[in-house]
Design a protein around this motif. Structure first.
Motif, PDB file in Angstrom:
ATOM      1  N   ASN A  44       0.847  -1.194   0.000  1.00  0.00           N
ATOM      2  CA  ASN A  44       0.000   0.000   0.000  1.00  0.00           C
ATOM      3  C   ASN A  44       0.885   1.248   0.000  1.00  0.00           C
ATOM      4  N   ILE A  45       0.438   2.274  -0.717  1.00  0.00           N
ATOM      5  CA  ILE A  45       1.230   3.501  -0.848  1.00  0.00           C
ATOM      6  C   ILE A  45       0.774   4.519   0.188  1.00  0.00           C
ATOM      7  N   ARG A  46       1.749   5.079   0.923  1.00  0.00           N
ATOM      8  CA  ARG A  46       1.452   6.053   1.970  1.00  0.00           C
ATOM      9  C   ARG A  46       2.316   7.299   1.753  1.00  0.00           C
ATOM     10  N   SER A  47       2.022   8.338   2.504  1.00  0.00           N
ATOM     11  CA  SER A  47       2.867   9.531   2.462  1.00  0.00           C
ATOM     12  C   SER A  47       4.163   9.249   3.218  1.00  0.00           C
ATOM     13  N   CYS A  48       5.064  10.230   3.235  1.00  0.00           N
ATOM     14  CA  CYS A  48       6.361  10.062   3.902  1.00  0.00           C
ATOM     15  C   CYS A  48       6.286  10.332   5.391  1.00  0.00           C
ATOM     16  N   SER A  49       5.157  10.874   5.862  1.00  0.00           N
ATOM     17  CA  SER A  49       5.061  11.311   7.253  1.00  0.00           C
ATOM     18  C   SER A  49       3.673  11.005   7.789  1.00  0.00           C
ATOM     19  N   GLU A  50       3.500   9.822   8.338  1.00  0.00           N
ATOM     20  CA  GLU A  50       2.261   9.401   9.005  1.00  0.00           C
ATOM     21  C   GLU A  50       2.571   8.132   9.793  1.00  0.00           C
ATOM     22  N   ILE A  51       1.723   7.795  10.736  1.00  0.00           N
ATOM     23  CA  ILE A  51       1.967   6.594  11.545  1.00  0.00           C
ATOM     24  C   ILE A  51       1.558   5.373  10.724  1.00  0.00           C
ATOM     25  N   TYR A  52       2.565   4.494  10.447  1.00  0.00           N
ATOM     26  CA  TYR A  52       2.297   3.257   9.688  1.00  0.00           C
ATOM     27  C   TYR A  52       1.945   2.107  10.622  1.00  0.00           C
ATOM     28  N   GLY A  53       2.566   2.091  11.796  1.00  0.00           N
ATOM     29  CA  GLY A  53       2.335   1.017  12.750  1.00  0.00           C
ATOM     30  C   GLY A  53       3.269   1.199  13.929  1.00  0.00           C
ATOM     31  N   LEU A  54       3.217   0.279  14.876  1.00  0.00           N
ATOM     32  CA  LEU A  54       4.040   0.362  16.092  1.00  0.00           C
ATOM     33  C   LEU A  54       5.099  -0.737  16.096  1.00  0.00           C
ATOM     34  N   MET A  55       6.250  -0.438  16.689  1.00  0.00           N
ATOM     35  CA  MET A  55       7.280  -1.462  16.914  1.00  0.00           C
ATOM     36  C   MET A  55       6.685  -2.573  17.778  1.00  0.00           C
ATOM     37  N   LYS A  56       6.845  -3.817  17.342  1.00  0.00           N
ATOM     38  CA  LYS A  56       6.210  -4.928  18.048  1.00  0.00           C
ATOM     39  C   LYS A  56       7.153  -5.726  18.934  1.00  0.00           C
ATOM     40  N   SER A  57       8.447  -5.393  18.935  1.00  0.00           N
ATOM     41  CA  SER A  57       9.378  -6.115  19.802  1.00  0.00           C
ATOM     42  C   SER A  57      10.604  -5.263  20.059  1.00  0.00           C
ATOM     43  N   GLY A  58      11.428  -5.715  20.989  1.00  0.00           N
ATOM     44  CA  GLY A  58      12.677  -5.028  21.277  1.00  0.00           C
ATOM     45  C   GLY A  58      12.532  -3.912  22.291  1.00  0.00           C
TER      46      GLY A  58
END
Length: 553
Positions: free
Chosen positions: A232-246
Motif C-alpha cells: 500500500n502507498i502512503r505519504s512520507c510522514s504518518e503513523i504506519y504502525g508500532l514497533m512490536k518487539s525489542g
C-alpha cells in the motif's frame, strides 16, 4: 545507593538509515536536531556471478535490531531515558527488491540490489515493445527503462525463482523495496505486519505513476507484475504502525523516505531550485522542482522528492544518479587490498596531491546519468611506470568529483538557472581532499553541514512531524540553524576545464565493452578487443596493488 536519576530531555526521534554498505540507527533531539547517539553495522554484499549483486534480507533486518539495541544501550550510558524516543523514521537504499512469504516471514530469494545488472537482456527486449513516439514508461514514471529500477528485478524473480512463482500462485507472496520489508517486519511480520511503502520509494519501482501517485495497471501489465503483491502507498510522514518487539516496543514508525529524498529533507531543501548531493555507495544530486514534474533533456531522472503528510502536497525533484562513489573505496579495500580501511584513501591521495595524468572510470555497473550505458565497464587509463597506488587513490577521488560535474552540468542545463553552490552530505564528505577537489572541479563553493548525517535527519524529521506524533516542527521559523563548512575553488577555471575534458575523453573509452551475451554468461573474454593503453581495472590494477603490497618499489 539510589540509582542515578535520568536526565530530562526534549522529545527524541530515532531514525533507521539502511544503506547499501551499512545499517545505522541514530537518535536526534527534536528541538535542536542534535545527534545524541548512533550505532552502525556493515552489511555484506554477495556477487554470485559477474554483474549480479545481492544481499541477505534477514541479515539486513537483524542489523536494524542490533543497531537499535546498541544505540539504546549507549543512550543509557549517557543517562538519557529511551522512553523519550517518541517516533522512528526509516530511510533506505532505494530500488533494491525483496520478495517474501507473508505466512512464514521468510524471504523467498536474496534481495536483488539496485546495482545488479542481470536484467539487461530483459531491458533490451522490453525496450523494443515501447513505441518510439510514445515512451509511456518514462512519461508515467519519469524514469528510463534500466536495470537500475525495481520492476525489471521483480520481473526476473517472477520468471526465474520457483519458490516465488509458487508463493504468487498460492497468494502468499509480498513484494517490497527495503523500506517495505523493514516496516512489515518491525510492525509484526507474519503476525499482522503492515505492508506499505511511501511515495518516494514507490517512485523508484517503475510501476508507480508519479502524476496520480498510484500503482499503474498499464505499467504492471507491461512488466508482468501481479498488483496483488504490491505494498500500500502512503505519504512520507504518518503513523504506519508500532514497533512490536525489542527495547522500543510500542514506539510508532511514522516516517519513511528513500535515502536521497531523506537527505533532501535533512538538508532542508524545501524550496524550488534548492539542491543537494549525497556521497554514499553511489552519488546522487537532487534539485527540488516544487509541485511541478520537470522532465530532463539531459539524462536526469524525474522523481518524487517527498510528501510530508497524507493531506500535504507532493514535491518533485530532478535527480542525477551515479552508481559508484564510496563503493570505489570499498573496492580498493576489499578487491585490491591496497588500503586496509576506506578512510586510508585520503591519506594515500594526500601523499601525491595529483593523479599524475591517471584517470579512473569506475563503471562497475555500467554508467548511470547522464549516459545510461549498461555496456560500459571500469577502466584506468593514462598509466605509466611512474604510476603508483597513491596516484590511483587520487584518481579514484577525482572520479567521484568528475561524475558529479557531469550531472551538475546536466542539472544546470535542465533548470536553466545555474546553481551557485553545492550542498553536500554523506559519509564521504568527511574526506577533505575530496571536498576540495569537488570545489575545484565544479568551480563553485561546496558547502557541508557540520553534522553530515542528513539522510537519517530527514527520516527523523518526517517521523517527528507526523500527525499523532507532532514533536518536530517543519515550519521555517522553527528549523534549527545549521553550522556549515565551506570549500572554495583553489585552481583557475582553465585548469579545471582541461582536467574535465580529459575525463570526458576517458569516459568515451569505457563505453561498449560488454554485450548482453557476455554479461549473462559471465564471459570476460573481451580483453583482446581493448585499445592499447586502456586497461581493465580488475586485472591491471591488481598487478599494481600486488607490487606495492609486496614492498617492491
Amino acid at each position: 545507593m539510589a540509582a542515578m536519576k535520568k536526565a530530562v530531555w526534549a522529545p527524541l526521534v530515532g531514525a533507521v538509515d539502511q544503506g547499501t554498505g551499512s545499517t545505522r540507527f541514530l537518535v536526534f533531539n527534536s528541538k535542536t536536531a542534535e545527534l545524541l547517539s548512533h550505532h552502525q553495522v556493515e552489511i555484506k554484499q554477495e556477487f554470485p556471478r559477474e554483474g549480479w549483486v545481492e544481499q541477505d534480507p534477514k541479515e539486513i533486518l537483524q542489523s536494524v535490531y542490533e543497531c537499535i539495541e546498541k544505540t539504546c544501550e549507549k543512550l543509557g550510558q549517557l543517562n538519557i531515558d529511551i522512553s523519550n524516543i517518541k517516533a522512528i523514521g526509516v530511510s533506505n537504499q532505494r530500488e533494491t527488491t525483496v520478495v517474501w512469504d507473508k505466512l512464514t516471514g521468510e524471504p523467498l530469494y536474496n534481495a536483488v540490489v539496485w546495482l545488479d545488472l542481470r536484467t539487461q537482456s530483459t531491458v533490451e527486449s522490453l525496450s523494443k515493445k515501447i513505441p518510439g513516439n510514445n515512451n509511456f514508461v518514462k512519461s508515467k514514471t519519469g524514469l528510463p527503462l534500466s536495470t537500475y529500477f525495481s520492476a525489471v528485478k521483480l520481473h526476473w524473480l517472477l520468471e526465474n525463482v520457483k519458490k516465488i512463482q509458487k508463493a504468487v500462485k498460492e497468494d502468499t507472496a509480498l513484494f517490497g523495496t527495503i523500506d517495505s520489508w523493514l516496516i512489515w517486519s518491525l510492525t509484526g511480520g507474519a503476525n499482522g505486519g503492515v505492508h506499505c511503502t511511501d511515495v518516494t520509494n514507490a517512485s523508484r519501482t517503475m510501476l508507480f505513476n508519479i502524476h496520480s501517485l498510484e500503482w499503474d495497471k498499464d505499467l504492471c501489465d507491461f512488466f508482468d507484475i501481479p498488483m496483488k503483491i504490491l505494498p500500500n502507498i502512503r505519504s512520507c510522514s504518518e503513523i504506519y504502525g508500532l514497533m512490536k518487539s525489542g527495547t522500543l516496543e510500542g514506539v510508532p514508525i511514522s516516517g519513511c523516505l528513500g535515502d536521497q529524498s531523506a537527505a533532501l529533507v535533512g538538508q532542508m531543501c524545501f524550496q524550488d531550485g534548492q539542491a543537494k548531493n549525497t556521497y554514499g555507495t553511489g552519488c546522487f544530486l537532487l534539485c527540488n522542482t516544487g509541485h511541478k514534474c520537470v522532465f530532463s533533456d539531459h539524462g536526469l531522472l524525474t522523481t518524487v522528492a517527498y510528501k510530508l503528510g497524507r493531506d500535504k502536497p507532493v514535491y518533485y525533484a530532478l535527480e542525477g544518479s551515479v552508481a559508484i562513489a564510496g563503493a570505489i573505496s570499498r573496492w580498493l579495500r576489499d578487491n585490491l587490498g591496497i588500503i586496509k580501511t576506506s578512510e586510508e584513501i585520503e591519506k594515500l591521495a594526500k601523499e601525491v596531491g595529483t593523479s599524475y595524468g591517471c584517470y579512473f572510470i569506475p563503471a562497475f555497473s555500467g554508467l548511470y546519468a547522464p549516459y545510461w550505458d549498461p555496456s560500459a565497464r571500469g577502466i584506468i587509463c593514462g598509466l605509466t611506470q611512474f604510476t603508483n597506488k597513491c596516484h590511483i587513490a587520487f584518481a579514484a577521488l577525482e572520479a567521484v568529483c568528475f561524475q558529479t560535474r557531469e550531472i551538475w552540468d546536466a542539472m544546470n542545463r535542465d533548470c536553466g538557472i545555474p546553481l551557485s553552490h553545492l550542498q553536500v552530505d554523506g559519509g564521504m564528505t568527511n574526506n577533505k581532499i575530496l571536498m576540495q577537489l569537488q570545489a575545484d572541479i565544479l568551480y563553485v563553493p561546496v558547502v557541508k553541514p557540520a553534522m553530515p548525517e542528513t539522510t537519517a535527519l530527514g527520516a527523523a524529521m518526517a517521523a517527528g512531524a507526523a500527525e499523532g506524533v507532532g514533536v518536530w516542527s517543519l515550519e521555517p521559523e522553527d528549523l534549527a540553524a545549521v553550522t556549515m563548512e565551506r570549500f572554495e575553488p583553489q585552481i583557475n577555471a582553465e585548469e579545471s576545464e582541461i582536467r574535465y575534458a580529459t575525463w570526458k575523453k576517458a569516459v568515451m573509452k569505457s563505453m561498449g565493452w560488454v554485450t548482453t551475451q557476455s554479461l549473462e554468461s559471465g564471459d570476460p573474454s573481451i580483453f583482446g578487443s581493448l585499445p592499447f593503453g586502456i586497461f581493465i581495472v580488475s586485472s591491471i590494477v591488481m598487478l599494481i596493488g600486488a607490487r606495492y603490497m609486496s614492498g617492491i618499489p
